[in-house]
Design an enzyme around this catalytic site. Structure first.
Site, PDB file in Angstrom:
ATOM      1  N   CYS A  99       0.838  -1.209   0.000  1.00  0.00           N
ATOM      2  CA  CYS A  99       0.000   0.000   0.000  1.00  0.00           C
ATOM      3  C   CYS A  99       0.873   1.259   0.000  1.00  0.00           C
ATOM      4  O   CYS A  99       1.478   1.586  -1.014  1.00  0.00           O
ATOM      5  CB  CYS A  99      -0.990  -0.032   1.153  1.00  0.00           C
ATOM      6  SG  CYS A  99      -2.359   1.150   0.926  1.00  0.00           S
ATOM      7  N   HIS A 187      -3.659  -4.968   0.358  1.00  0.00           N
ATOM      8  CA  HIS A 187      -3.164  -5.423   1.663  1.00  0.00           C
ATOM      9  C   HIS A 187      -3.279  -6.945   1.782  1.00  0.00           C
ATOM     10  O   HIS A 187      -4.284  -7.455   2.291  1.00  0.00           O
ATOM     11  CB  HIS A 187      -3.968  -4.775   2.791  1.00  0.00           C
ATOM     12  CG  HIS A 187      -3.601  -3.359   3.066  1.00  0.00           C
ATOM     13  ND1 HIS A 187      -2.535  -3.001   3.871  1.00  0.00           N
ATOM     14  CD2 HIS A 187      -4.148  -2.191   2.643  1.00  0.00           C
ATOM     15  CE1 HIS A 187      -2.447  -1.680   3.934  1.00  0.00           C
ATOM     16  NE2 HIS A 187      -3.420  -1.166   3.195  1.00  0.00           N
ATOM     17  N   GLU A 189      -1.847  -8.745   3.861  1.00  0.00           N
ATOM     18  CA  GLU A 189      -1.751  -9.119   5.284  1.00  0.00           C
ATOM     19  C   GLU A 189      -3.049  -8.888   6.049  1.00  0.00           C
ATOM     20  O   GLU A 189      -3.212  -9.395   7.158  1.00  0.00           O
ATOM     21  CB  GLU A 189      -0.601  -8.338   5.946  1.00  0.00           C
ATOM     22  CG  GLU A 189      -0.917  -6.930   6.398  1.00  0.00           C
ATOM     23  CD  GLU A 189      -0.966  -5.888   5.288  1.00  0.00           C
ATOM     24  OE1 GLU A 189      -1.027  -4.685   5.601  1.00  0.00           O
ATOM     25  OE2 GLU A 189      -0.960  -6.267   4.085  1.00  0.00           O
TER      26      GLU A 189
END
Length: 242
Positions: A99, A187, A189
């Site tokens: 990001c 993202h 994660e």
């Protein structure tokens, strides 16, 4: 083989929710990336905490996190991060940007970052992978779903960089630079619950309106990111390469 060592360059403060549920964003990254026989260090670069120049050679790679800050900003820590990226690039050290991390990589390497003309992208989005994303052992599909939460984007790539994924919203969802740098706008994660909490925080800070948040929440609940595939892709890049 010796023990591998990686660093996470944290570009945002932990939210109370992430601390309570996950122990902080560093632990979120560890859940996705950490394997046996590895050492992982955290540097809170947004607070001015950076690895020493003499220690950079000790690392096999770095991950640059997301942030509420603008990658095109001129805060001292952002400028220092740009300088660090240039040093790591000259050393051909592996860097994975997520990001804001993706965007600041683009800036540091000579690209252009700016607010998206179409505004925020929040929710789960399908992106298309280029055939040049070469991880033969992963047998990747041509499309992957990922959690998105960004208002800025890379609008011009650095020279020698290559777009390796795009979507109907964002033209540069992923890029690679040589064999040692990769940026991901989304993202990999994040969990659904991190995203839902983040949407609430964005409303509280007046970054988005409730009407927009309703659609973002619906996408977050109905659509599923390809979390396990992203985990394998990120690990493979950091520890093996293209």
């Amino acid at each position: 083989m010796g023990r591998k060592r990686f660093g996470v360059l944290m570009c945002a403060e932990d939210s109370e929710h992430v601390i309570k549920i996950y122990g902080g964003y560093f632990r979120v990254f560890m859940k996705m990336l950490e394997e046996e026989n590895e050492t992982w260090d955290m540097y809170k670069v947004s607070c001015g905490e950076f690895p020493k120049d003499d220690d950079l050679c000790l690392y096999d790679g770095f991950v640059i996190s997301g942030s509420c800050s603008d990658a095109y900003g001129n805060d001292k820590w952002i400028c220092d991060l740009v300088t660090l990226i240039k040093k790591l690039d000259s050393m051909h050290t592996k860097i994975l940007g997520i990001c804001f991390g993706h965007q600041v990589l683009g800036r540091a390497l000579g690209g252009k970052v700016a607010p998206s003309p179409s505004g925020w992208d929040i929710g789960v989005r399908s992106i298309t992978l280029s055939s040049h994303v070469s991880f033969p052992s992963l047998n990747l599909p041509t499309k992957l779903s990922i959690i998105e939460c960004h208002r800025d984007e890379i609008q011009e790539l650095p020279k020698k960089a290559e777009v390796i994924a795009w979507s109907d919203k964002t033209g540069i969802e992923m890029f690679k630079y040589g064999h040692h740098i990769m940026g991901i706008q989304g993202h990999p994660e994040y969990s659904r619950y991190i995203l839902l909490n983040l949407i609430d925080r964005l409303i509280q800070r007046n970054f988005i309106m409730e009407a927009f948040a309703i659609g973002a929440r619906e996408k977050a609940v109905v659509l599923q990111p390809d979390t396990n595939v992203w985990k394998r892709l990120c690990i493979n890049f950091l520890k093996n390469g293209f």
